[in-house]
Design a protein around this motif. Structure first.
Motif, PDB file in Angstrom:
ATOM      1  N   GLU A  20       0.867  -1.181   0.000  1.00 52.25           N
ATOM      2  CA  GLU A  20       0.000   0.000   0.000  1.00 52.25           C
ATOM      3  C   GLU A  20       0.901   1.228   0.000  1.00 52.25           C
ATOM      4  O   GLU A  20       1.660   1.448   0.945  1.00 52.25           O
ATOM      5  CB  GLU A  20      -0.885  -0.020   1.255  1.00 52.25           C
ATOM      6  CG  GLU A  20      -1.862   1.122   1.319  1.00 52.25           C
ATOM      7  CD  GLU A  20      -2.628   1.185   2.651  1.00 52.25           C
ATOM      8  OE1 GLU A  20      -3.213   2.232   2.925  1.00 52.25           O
ATOM      9  OE2 GLU A  20      -2.607   0.187   3.414  1.00 52.25           O
ATOM     10  N   HIS A  21       0.847   2.013  -1.047  1.00 53.40           N
ATOM     11  CA  HIS A  21       1.745   3.161  -1.157  1.00 53.40           C
ATOM     12  C   HIS A  21       1.185   4.364  -0.393  1.00 53.40           C
ATOM     13  O   HIS A  21      -0.023   4.536  -0.310  1.00 53.40           O
ATOM     14  CB  HIS A  21       1.971   3.531  -2.623  1.00 53.40           C
ATOM     15  CG  HIS A  21       2.487   2.400  -3.443  1.00 53.40           C
ATOM     16  ND1 HIS A  21       3.683   1.775  -3.179  1.00 53.40           N
ATOM     17  CD2 HIS A  21       1.957   1.745  -4.509  1.00 53.40           C
ATOM     18  CE1 HIS A  21       3.870   0.804  -4.061  1.00 53.40           C
ATOM     19  NE2 HIS A  21       2.847   0.757  -4.879  1.00 53.40           N
ATOM     20  N   ALA A  22       2.114   5.159   0.085  1.00 55.45           N
ATOM     21  CA  ALA A  22       1.722   6.262   0.977  1.00 55.45           C
ATOM     22  C   ALA A  22       1.276   7.507   0.227  1.00 55.45           C
ATOM     23  O   ALA A  22       1.531   7.670  -0.959  1.00 55.45           O
ATOM     24  CB  ALA A  22       2.883   6.616   1.894  1.00 55.45           C
ATOM     25  N   VAL A  23       0.655   8.369   0.999  1.00 59.80           N
ATOM     26  CA  VAL A  23       0.277   9.739   0.682  1.00 59.80           C
ATOM     27  C   VAL A  23      -0.796   9.843  -0.411  1.00 59.80           C
ATOM     28  O   VAL A  23      -0.505  10.037  -1.595  1.00 59.80           O
ATOM     29  CB  VAL A  23       1.484  10.625   0.333  1.00 59.80           C
ATOM     30  CG1 VAL A  23       1.021  12.087   0.339  1.00 59.80           C
ATOM     31  CG2 VAL A  23       2.600  10.449   1.335  1.00 59.80           C
ATOM     32  N   PRO A  24      -2.035   9.769   0.036  1.00 59.75           N
ATOM     33  CA  PRO A  24      -3.140  10.034  -0.887  1.00 59.75           C
ATOM     34  C   PRO A  24      -3.068  11.476  -1.371  1.00 59.75           C
ATOM     35  O   PRO A  24      -2.497  12.335  -0.707  1.00 59.75           O
ATOM     36  CB  PRO A  24      -4.376   9.803  -0.022  1.00 59.75           C
ATOM     37  CG  PRO A  24      -3.909   9.963   1.387  1.00 59.75           C
ATOM     38  CD  PRO A  24      -2.488   9.519   1.415  1.00 59.75           C
ATOM     39  N   ARG A  25      -3.666  11.716  -2.537  1.00 60.95           N
ATOM     40  CA  ARG A  25      -3.554  13.059  -3.115  1.00 60.95           C
ATOM     41  C   ARG A  25      -4.873  13.498  -3.751  1.00 60.95           C
ATOM     42  O   ARG A  25      -5.399  12.787  -4.613  1.00 60.95           O
ATOM     43  CB  ARG A  25      -2.451  13.038  -4.175  1.00 60.95           C
ATOM     44  CG  ARG A  25      -2.386  14.260  -5.057  1.00 60.95           C
ATOM     45  CD  ARG A  25      -1.913  15.494  -4.276  1.00 60.95           C
ATOM     46  NE  ARG A  25      -1.659  16.579  -5.180  1.00 60.95           N
ATOM     47  CZ  ARG A  25      -0.520  16.759  -5.840  1.00 60.95           C
ATOM     48  NH1 ARG A  25       0.487  15.947  -5.645  1.00 60.95           N
ATOM     49  NH2 ARG A  25      -0.371  17.743  -6.667  1.00 60.95           N
ATOM     50  N   PRO A  77       8.797   5.507  -3.779  1.00 58.20           N
ATOM     51  CA  PRO A  77       9.520   5.192  -2.538  1.00 58.20           C
ATOM     52  C   PRO A  77       9.540   3.695  -2.225  1.00 58.20           C
ATOM     53  O   PRO A  77      10.448   3.222  -1.540  1.00 58.20           O
ATOM     54  CB  PRO A  77       8.727   5.950  -1.457  1.00 58.20           C
ATOM     55  CG  PRO A  77       7.975   7.013  -2.186  1.00 58.20           C
ATOM     56  CD  PRO A  77       7.675   6.442  -3.534  1.00 58.20           C
ATOM     57  N   ARG A 105      -4.999   7.151  -4.488  1.00 58.69           N
ATOM     58  CA  ARG A 105      -3.957   6.402  -3.786  1.00 58.69           C
ATOM     59  C   ARG A 105      -3.610   5.194  -4.633  1.00 58.69           C
ATOM     60  O   ARG A 105      -4.308   4.899  -5.608  1.00 58.69           O
ATOM     61  CB  ARG A 105      -4.414   6.016  -2.378  1.00 58.69           C
ATOM     62  CG  ARG A 105      -5.654   5.201  -2.356  1.00 58.69           C
ATOM     63  CD  ARG A 105      -6.344   5.206  -0.986  1.00 58.69           C
ATOM     64  NE  ARG A 105      -7.633   4.575  -1.173  1.00 58.69           N
ATOM     65  CZ  ARG A 105      -7.830   3.259  -1.279  1.00 58.69           C
ATOM     66  NH1 ARG A 105      -6.796   2.421  -1.164  1.00 58.69           N
ATOM     67  NH2 ARG A 105      -9.029   2.758  -1.494  1.00 58.69           N
ATOM     68  N   GLN A 133     -11.377   7.946  -4.165  1.00 53.95           N
ATOM     69  CA  GLN A 133     -11.911   7.941  -2.799  1.00 53.95           C
ATOM     70  C   GLN A 133     -13.121   7.021  -2.649  1.00 53.95           C
ATOM     71  O   GLN A 133     -13.547   6.748  -1.526  1.00 53.95           O
ATOM     72  CB  GLN A 133     -12.246   9.372  -2.349  1.00 53.95           C
ATOM     73  CG  GLN A 133     -13.432  10.021  -3.043  1.00 53.95           C
ATOM     74  CD  GLN A 133     -13.071  10.590  -4.418  1.00 53.95           C
ATOM     75  OE1 GLN A 133     -12.014  10.314  -4.993  1.00 53.95           O
ATOM     76  NE2 GLN A 133     -13.975  11.394  -4.969  1.00 53.95           N
TER      77      GLN A 133
ATOM     78  N   SER B  47      -2.156  17.004   1.597  1.00 58.46           N
ATOM     79  CA  SER B  47      -2.180  16.405   0.266  1.00 58.46           C
ATOM     80  C   SER B  47      -3.543  15.826  -0.065  1.00 58.46           C
ATOM     81  O   SER B  47      -3.936  15.767  -1.228  1.00 58.46           O
ATOM     82  CB  SER B  47      -1.116  15.297   0.212  1.00 58.46           C
ATOM     83  OG  SER B  47      -1.105  14.635  -1.023  1.00 58.46           O
ATOM     84  N   SER B  48      -4.275  15.409   0.964  1.00 62.99           N
ATOM     85  CA  SER B  48      -5.512  14.657   0.731  1.00 62.99           C
ATOM     86  C   SER B  48      -6.674  15.213   1.544  1.00 62.99           C
ATOM     87  O   SER B  48      -6.623  15.255   2.774  1.00 62.99           O
ATOM     88  CB  SER B  48      -5.278  13.191   1.113  1.00 62.99           C
ATOM     89  OG  SER B  48      -6.510  12.506   1.234  1.00 62.99           O
ATOM     90  N   ALA B 187      -0.004   3.977   7.423  1.00 67.74           N
ATOM     91  CA  ALA B 187       0.458   3.514   6.107  1.00 67.74           C
ATOM     92  C   ALA B 187       0.254   4.603   5.065  1.00 67.74           C
ATOM     93  O   ALA B 187       1.151   4.900   4.263  1.00 67.74           O
ATOM     94  CB  ALA B 187      -0.283   2.242   5.706  1.00 67.74           C
ATOM     95  N   GLN B 188      -0.925   5.225   5.074  1.00 66.95           N
ATOM     96  CA  GLN B 188      -1.185   6.273   4.093  1.00 66.95           C
ATOM     97  C   GLN B 188      -0.354   7.523   4.382  1.00 66.95           C
ATOM     98  O   GLN B 188       0.003   8.260   3.465  1.00 66.95           O
ATOM     99  CB  GLN B 188      -2.683   6.619   4.065  1.00 66.95           C
ATOM    100  CG  GLN B 188      -3.525   5.560   3.362  1.00 66.95           C
ATOM    101  CD  GLN B 188      -3.194   5.458   1.879  1.00 66.95           C
ATOM    102  OE1 GLN B 188      -3.393   6.383   1.133  1.00 66.95           O
ATOM    103  NE2 GLN B 188      -2.655   4.326   1.455  1.00 66.95           N
TER     104      GLN B 188
END
Lengths: 343, 343, 343
Positions: A20-25, A77, A105, A133, B47-48, B187-188
């Motif tokens: 699961e990759h980080a940082v939703p945008r 990352p 995400r 989302q 960011s989100s 995680a996010q």
């Protein structure tokens, strides 16, 4: 205990693993304007809410490649921080348009592993999915990268190389719900030629050129939250050059292809792609395309066209590979994609 | 009669004077995207919209430092146009998050004056407040600058040096209404380490670097409507260099600190700061942090962490000052701030 | 069959011809923020929704010059791709403010043609109109350009040179519906001087300077979807320089004129303009203005002021032309426009 991200090494990946990759945008009007400032983007469906509505969409989506960059950037990352090379793409599909206010995400599933014979590196295959989302998958693609081992003595995993389609079958392309080109305005789109006017094998020199700037490629790459040091830090490479994110060249070439392919509006499939040579600030990028295939679709007035998009930093158009089968030194990008076009 | 703004000189300030700064500014989706393009900003709360909502906010606010820059930028024509040096910050607090559609304006109150012994310059202390369109104070801070006198024979004002807190007491930090980290998604957010994992005295090398570009620092500085000539006009300094706005370095360092401090989400206090050495295009900025203190808060799951953030243009991390007590020549910024982190 | 746009040549234009330009464009919060990042724009009406509302508008419009650039950019592929020179502007009027969410498109009518005596080129006069999604004309202007002939043996058209007003009569200026400066906040606008304080013949040196950057002028020019190669491709001109879009200099000079003309809020008329010398990256642009005329309007508290805006790359302010009647070599732009100002 170190708190910074050292990235994953080859032995950190296991088959079937889901990362699961980080940082939703959340994306919106700002990303859209910046895309138009950073690239000479003119495709009408992404430039005009009115044109998009006349095409059956609720408004102009975020550029398909911008959606790709956002989804891709999150994987850096976890997937490519210790990558030696970005080897390829396959089975890329855009499944839902991304609109202002959507939050994206990404996750990646490890679908293949193959240690190299030198014992120092290995190839990792991941299938990455971008979700909005509402947990709808907006796009997916397979990428494979060569990654360093942390410990050369770590045991090699069982070799699994996934079978990947060379080309997405037209029936597997997903047409956005409601899309219609039945009332397409060719004058406003900027190009009289329709799907029927393009022949398989036809090549198009897109003529225009754009000189690369450090500030522009860095702003673009940051906008997608791609963190790879090599794009930003002039002290990272021994030659003091900042390697330009391959996606910057993809977007630039696609935008340049407007001049001759203005009606290839939506990108719906990414069959494959290679970053043939590295790109640096100061080079002038031009582009040419080749029509590889055509297919009908079930949407009103909508045809699919398969295109090779080539970005170069010089040389003559239409020269892709030498007699040795290797890319010409002036070729930066060789991309194979499906787009939707009015019939 | 001259119609351009000559700026204020030392003798133009009087104790208790309140200066209403010009040009209100509405911020929105464009400023947010540009912030992500100009800095490698990845803190999830900014960011989100979804991450912000899960944290009890109505949506992602404008980055705290962007709010600071907008408020600060307005003060430049009135406070620092004739400044010789920006000497310090204190008692900075963020009081209300800024959201898309908010319109900001600033006022400054003169809270201290001290003519220098050379009779040519003096130090002006101002407390600046930024307000939104509902007249709510969104942030405030004290800044002191050295300003030239117009007339060296003008009488010196009574010396008043305000007593300023070295550190904002945790009880004085304002937590945004509704903020909760009770359901925080580590995680996010991109980082497993929580408030409890950081120890006072701990240092973190943020590893990544970004090379400074003229176009980027000028776009950033203009975005905040900071008009100081020295940032934009290559003919202004004898050496032909454009001095980079100190706030650009603050934002860059803070964004770089994501790698190791991704969970230091919100900035709520600015205890102090020094621009140790000037920054110019071509330099590569790196950053390191030191945990100075920790405190609990009343908000669910929210801890406060006091951090020193240091930006450098080279040298080894964690070297701040020499034996003479002066900043190392490679140190650009030494900032002391409070952030909120999930416990 | 070539699918790229070769542009129109002189013999492709006929009197009365109406050209519908391609690629409609929706503008919004992103374009607004980018305008503030690319130019030191501070006019309060465009910076603050609250200030605009207090002035009787529904919110801050897109900068008048940004609207002009969007409308102008669309004409480039049809009007100036083969142009040798951009000769002049006249009869420019802003008729409706452009707001976030509006979609703009352009048409041009050929109103004059004159083949040059060398038989190789000719002058084309077009009246360009920009329309929003409700088919309301938001602005219009006349431009004339020198265009190459494709075939020097093509017959010359009948010479028709339109009669163009040297100056738009004040009665023909269109004041936005509802506009009022009756409650104008001079402190927030940043300038105490009102319409009554400016005298015809008065000159103002705007003092500040901005050094031109490749990345900035290219981002600006792309944002307006202006595709002229000469702005983007360093291999296009023999000297390897990228010619800066004249509109970039117009916007830069106008933004610089805030310092001394902060209350010249809205641009409503473009009487004429000349790009006196080409601009390139690395030059530092400064600006000065001259008050050419003043007029009353029917809107509450609103006066009109006619200004000459001159951008330079050096030299002393207020020097426009030499004894030979030619522009000084340091003059980049000479623009004649009407603005609205509080009385």
């Amino acid at each position: 205990m170190a708190k910074t991200n050292p990235g994953r090494f080859f032995e950190d990946y296991t088959l079937g693993q889901v990362i699961e990759h980080a940082v939703p945008r959340t994306v919106g009007a700002g990303e859209r304007a910046l895309y138009h400032a950073l690239y000479p983007a003119r495709h009408a469906l992404y430039s005009s809410d009115e044109f998009a509505r006349a095409s059956g969409l609720p408004g102009a989506p975020l550029d398909d490649l911008a959606a790709f960059h956002v989804v891709f950037g999150k994987t850096v990352p976890d997937v490519s921080l210790n990558a030696v090379a970005n080897l390829g793409y396959a089975e890329g599909r855009w499944l839902k348009p991304v609109y202002a206010g959507d939050t994206l995400r990404s996750t990646s599933e490890v679908i293949g592993l193959k240690q190299n014979s030198n014992g120092k590196t290995g190839v990792v295959y991941v299938r990455t999915r971008g979700m909005n989302q509402r947990d709808e998958v907006v796009m997916e693609y397979v990428r494979w990268v060569m990654v360093r081992k942390r410990d050369v003595d770590a045991p090699a995993p069982e070799t699994v190389v996934p079978e990947l389609s060379k080309v997405i079958a037209p029936a597997d392309l997903v047409i956005p719900e409601g899309l219609t080109f039945a009332n397409y305005d060719f004058a406003q789109a900027g190009e009289a030629h329709r799907w029927g006017d393009y022949e398989i094998g036809e090549t198009i020199d897109h003529v225009d050129g754009v000189t690369l700037e450090e500030a522009e490629h860095m702003m673009a790459t940051r906008l997608w939250q791609n963190t790879a040091k090599v794009h930003f830090d002039a002290t990272f490479r021994p030659d003091g050059q900042r390697l330009i994110y391959g996606g910057h060249i993809i977007s630039l070439a696609r935008a340049l292809s407007f001049n001759g392919l203005a009606n290839a509006q939506m990108i719906v499939g990414l069959n494959g792609g290679a970053h043939a040579n590295p790109a640096f600030s100061g080079l002038t990028v031009k582009a040419w395309s080749e029509v590889l295939d055509k297919a009908e679709t079930s949407a009103p007035g909508v045809g699919a066209i398969r295109l090779r998009l080539v970005a170069t930093k010089g040389g003559a158009p239409f020269e892709l590979k030498g007699d040795d089968g290797k890319y010409q030194p002036d070729v930066l990008l060789d991309l194979d994609y499906w787009a939707l076009m009015p019939i």
